[in-house]
Write a protein that holds these residues in place. Sequence first.
Motif, mmCIF file in Angstrom:
data_model
loop_
_atom_site.group_PDB
_atom_site.id
_atom_site.type_symbol
_atom_site.label_atom_id
_atom_site.label_comp_id
_atom_site.label_asym_id
_atom_site.label_seq_id
_atom_site.Cartn_x
_atom_site.Cartn_y
_atom_site.Cartn_z
ATOM 1 N N VAL A 65 0.833 -1.204 0.000
ATOM 2 C CA VAL A 65 0.000 0.000 0.000
ATOM 3 C C VAL A 65 0.863 1.248 0.000
ATOM 4 N N ILE A 66 1.883 1.275 0.854
ATOM 5 C CA ILE A 66 2.754 2.455 0.931
ATOM 6 C C ILE A 66 3.486 2.675 -0.393
ATOM 7 N N GLU A 67 3.987 1.595 -0.988
ATOM 8 C CA GLU A 67 4.684 1.709 -2.272
ATOM 9 C C GLU A 67 3.749 2.251 -3.352
ATOM 10 N N LYS A 68 2.533 1.725 -3.398
ATOM 11 C CA LYS A 68 1.588 2.135 -4.438
ATOM 12 C C LYS A 68 1.105 3.566 -4.219
ATOM 13 N N VAL A 69 0.901 3.954 -2.969
ATOM 14 C CA VAL A 69 0.483 5.332 -2.674
ATOM 15 C C VAL A 69 1.573 6.311 -3.089
ATOM 16 N N ASN A 70 2.819 5.992 -2.765
ATOM 17 C CA ASN A 70 3.928 6.878 -3.126
ATOM 18 C C ASN A 70 4.106 6.984 -4.640
ATOM 19 N N ALA A 71 3.660 5.948 -5.356
ATOM 20 C CA ALA A 71 3.747 5.966 -6.824
ATOM 21 C C ALA A 71 2.455 6.475 -7.457
ATOM 22 N N TYR A 72 1.495 6.923 -6.619
ATOM 23 C CA TYR A 72 0.191 7.400 -7.081
ATOM 24 C C TYR A 72 -0.572 6.329 -7.854
ATOM 25 N N ASP A 73 -0.283 5.076 -7.554
ATOM 26 C CA ASP A 73 -0.962 3.959 -8.220
ATOM 27 C C ASP A 73 -2.167 3.560 -7.367
ATOM 28 N N PHE A 74 -3.172 4.421 -7.347
ATOM 29 C CA PHE A 74 -4.310 4.227 -6.455
ATOM 30 C C PHE A 74 -5.184 3.056 -6.874
ATOM 31 N N HIS A 75 -5.234 2.779 -8.162
ATOM 32 C CA HIS A 75 -6.009 1.633 -8.648
ATOM 33 C C HIS A 75 -5.495 0.335 -8.021
ATOM 34 N N ALA A 76 -4.179 0.213 -7.928
ATOM 35 C CA ALA A 76 -3.587 -0.991 -7.325
ATOM 36 C C ALA A 76 -3.876 -1.048 -5.826
ATOM 37 N N VAL A 77 -3.905 0.109 -5.160
ATOM 38 C CA VAL A 77 -4.246 0.145 -3.728
ATOM 39 C C VAL A 77 -5.647 -0.412 -3.518
ATOM 40 N N PHE A 78 -6.600 0.067 -4.330
ATOM 41 C CA PHE A 78 -7.974 -0.419 -4.216
ATOM 42 C C PHE A 78 -8.047 -1.926 -4.444
ATOM 43 N N THR A 79 -7.365 -2.408 -5.485
ATOM 44 C CA THR A 79 -7.406 -3.834 -5.805
ATOM 45 C C THR A 79 -6.865 -4.666 -4.657
ATOM 46 N N GLU A 80 -5.749 -4.239 -4.087
ATOM 47 C CA GLU A 80 -5.139 -4.984 -2.980
ATOM 48 C C GLU A 80 -6.073 -5.020 -1.761
ATOM 49 N N LEU A 81 -6.648 -3.878 -1.403
ATOM 50 C CA LEU A 81 -7.512 -3.817 -0.225
ATOM 51 C C LEU A 81 -8.807 -4.595 -0.438
ATOM 52 N N HIS A 82 -9.381 -4.478 -1.621
ATOM 53 C CA HIS A 82 -10.614 -5.214 -1.914
ATOM 54 C C HIS A 82 -10.375 -6.717 -1.864
ATOM 55 N N ASP A 83 -9.290 -7.172 -2.481
ATOM 56 C CA ASP A 83 -8.992 -8.606 -2.488
ATOM 57 C C ASP A 83 -8.680 -9.121 -1.082
ATOM 58 N N PHE A 84 -8.016 -8.297 -0.283
ATOM 59 C CA PHE A 84 -7.714 -8.696 1.091
ATOM 60 C C PHE A 84 -9.005 -8.894 1.885
ATOM 61 N N CYS A 85 -9.934 -7.946 1.748
ATOM 62 C CA CYS A 85 -11.214 -8.059 2.464
ATOM 63 C C CYS A 85 -12.022 -9.245 1.967
ATOM 64 N N ASN A 86 -12.104 -9.381 0.660
ATOM 65 C CA ASN A 86 -12.998 -10.372 0.069
ATOM 66 C C ASN A 86 -12.427 -11.783 0.111
ATOM 67 N N SER A 87 -11.160 -11.924 -0.211
ATOM 68 C CA SER A 87 -10.554 -13.253 -0.338
ATOM 69 C C SER A 87 -9.861 -13.717 0.935
ATOM 70 N N ASP A 88 -8.926 -12.916 1.435
ATOM 71 C CA ASP A 88 -8.139 -13.339 2.599
ATOM 72 C C ASP A 88 -8.965 -13.384 3.876
ATOM 73 N N LEU A 89 -9.790 -12.352 4.083
ATOM 74 C CA LEU A 89 -10.527 -12.271 5.343
ATOM 75 C C LEU A 89 -11.884 -12.966 5.258
ATOM 76 N N SER A 90 -12.818 -12.417 4.494
ATOM 77 C CA SER A 90 -14.192 -12.922 4.497
ATOM 78 C C SER A 90 -14.297 -14.380 4.053
ATOM 79 N N ALA A 91 -13.666 -14.716 2.934
ATOM 80 C CA ALA A 91 -13.830 -16.062 2.372
ATOM 81 C C ALA A 91 -12.892 -17.091 2.986
ATOM 82 N N PHE A 92 -11.936 -16.649 3.791
ATOM 83 C CA PHE A 92 -10.966 -17.606 4.322
ATOM 84 C C PHE A 92 -10.822 -17.493 5.840
ATOM 85 N N TYR A 93 -10.181 -16.445 6.312
ATOM 86 C CA TYR A 93 -9.873 -16.355 7.736
ATOM 87 C C TYR A 93 -11.137 -16.295 8.601
#
Length: 438
Positions: A223-251
């Motif tokens: 997240v920090i790397e992508k924010v510093n590079a202004y790659d906000f689309h990648a930030v959203f993708t990472e956070l969405h996938d973390f919530c949906n895949s890593d947390l809700s559907a798994f942990y």
Amino acid sequence: MFVEKKSGKPLQDQLVVDRITQIFKEEGCDAWFTSHPSRFLGDDYDPDSYEKVNDIADVWFDSGSTHAFVLEQREDLHSPADLYLEGSDQHRGWFHSSLLESCGTRSKAPYKGVLTHGFVLDEQGRKMSKSLGNVIQPQKIIQQSGADILRLWVVSSDYYDDLRIGAEILKRQSDHYRRIRNTLRYLLGALDGFDNSQLVAFDEMPELEKWVAARLFELDKTVIEKVNAYDFHAVFTELHDFCNSDLSAFYFDIRKDMLYCDALDSKSRIAALTMMDRCFKSLVAWIAPILCFTADEAWLAYTGNSEDSIHLHEYQKMPEEWQNASLIQKWGQVRSIRSQVTTALESARSDSKIGGSLQASVLLSLPEAEAKLLSDIDLPALFITSDVQIIVDNAEELGAEIHLAEGSKCARCWKILPEVATNEDICMRCKDVIGGAK
């Protein structure tokens, strides 16, 4: 400026310039066109001897000078700016005129960096216009769906290209928003009443919680790397996938049995809540610049303190001991096996062999290396079944046979176990928990 009619030379008098400046500050530049020349010239010059020039400088000169009359004059700003942000047409406009003007007067650029983006189009990729009737007003979106949905659309769009927006696109953003919001709601529900003084030390946590910590460490770095590079689309993708895949559907899926059925003070349950607490604090800080109102609402629900906004906090600090690439790799393999077992369970359910997954006993045949990988994992919890048996063979592919679990259904945790039939309709774990609660 004023030009002397007789000589054709511009008037250069600091008092006149100061007088013009003061009037502009009070009334704006329209005063130049609406006021009589004597107002600016004062008593020292005859207005009839001077021409008030109504021509304007290049339209980009005013905006190109903003570094001087905005950045340098406001106490809450600084020069050079960290970033100039505008559409891609400004390379020959505002960006260019600012660079020329600042280098000519300050011998340096007025910004540390520039960022350009495409233009907003409709869903079919057409330019918005009143004649086509395809103009979408931001205010209307905010009224219908809230500002956070609009902000989520912005951050999820790849601004390097033109950005499309429309009803269907916004509907998808609403779905994405609900996944993130529901993740926060689940965490808030699980943490309700959790005592932060009971935190379990990291080295005493189960391996699954350590995997979550490793993912948080990894995600924080990304997240920090992508924010510093202004790659906000990648930030959203990472956070969405973390919530949906890593947390809700798994942990969350694995740990809900522990949260609901283990003793309230069991160490494993408190360890899960400890990690969920860190998940919540990290996640709400990451989304705060994106989903401003949702993050503030979630933080208020967590703290109960209306004076403490999440926007007054920074990202959570991730301990170095959480970094564990090998653990992430291991649990990636475990999740792959779990996915295959889940597919087999779904197939058995479709064939009416079982109802819910807790009615199932899984007979898992797999190579020795994969069997060793699963040796220290609670497999019924991993697969959300009542029983799991492993057979080690030399087959290259995993095999999963689904059978009905033997025994009776525990009235409390719903697992089907042989011990339930002789134990007052509940399993030994639930009996111990109830007994301890008394």
